[in-house]
Design an enzyme around this catalytic site. Sequence first.
Site, PDB file in Angstrom:
ATOM      1  N   LYS A 121       0.833  -1.205   0.000  1.00 32.88           N
ATOM      2  CA  LYS A 121       0.000   0.000   0.000  1.00 32.88           C
ATOM      3  C   LYS A 121       0.869   1.257   0.000  1.00 32.88           C
ATOM      4  CE  LYS A 121      -1.525   2.295   3.393  1.00 32.88           C
ATOM      5  NZ  LYS A 121      -2.080   2.754   4.680  1.00 32.88           N
ATOM      6  N   ASP A 139      -6.276   1.235   0.918  1.00 31.31           N
ATOM      7  CA  ASP A 139      -6.339   1.286   2.379  1.00 31.31           C
ATOM      8  C   ASP A 139      -7.742   0.868   2.806  1.00 31.31           C
ATOM      9  OD1 ASP A 139      -7.980   3.411   1.771  1.00 31.31           O
ATOM     10  OD2 ASP A 139      -6.922   4.877   3.002  1.00 31.31           O
TER      11      ASP A 139
END
Length: 213
Positions: A121, A139
Amino acid sequence: MRKEERYKGVLNWFNENVPVAETELHYDDPYQLLIAVILSAQCTDKRVNMITPALFKDFPTAEVMAASTPEVIFEYIRSVSYPNNKAKHLVGMARMLISDFGGVVPSDIDELQKLPGVGRKTANVIASVVYNKPAMAVDTHVFRVANRIGLTNNSKTPLETEHELVKHIPEKMIPIAHHWLILHGRYTCIARKPKCEECGLKPWCKHFLTTKT
């Protein structure tokens, strides 16, 4: 509703109504953004922005941070989540930036993930925000909103969500679409009770269309 129709409607709405969407983390260069994103894991951007000014002032370059210790860094970041681990990650990241990358934050997602504290991420955020690459960082907000709207078919992992979104969103729109979904999840399509009554995505939202009476 066909998935292509849903994507087209959602992206067009965002494009018209949210022409500017960007990270809410404060930073001046790739090194600072990398620090901020590492700190933001399971922590709010607001909290991160409160502590980074002093950190950036006293550790303005990777060289300066690499010469420090986790114990010193901890005192600057003690109010974020998991400060012990993040202090170790920041020092380790700075040292690897110097030893392996000549002090330059890499643009390649695989290279970025070699740095301590950098998962997929975080790597995608850096590649997208700094280098404008078609990388979709997933996320909790992106994961929830994509599933709720119906952009993904109840994907079980962030990686599944990432692959599905990248497959359907035009490459040039991926960097801003990442921020559209995050901000929508942060302020409108919130976790406990989405604010459907004020949401412009109602015509294409699977959740709204299946729950309205």
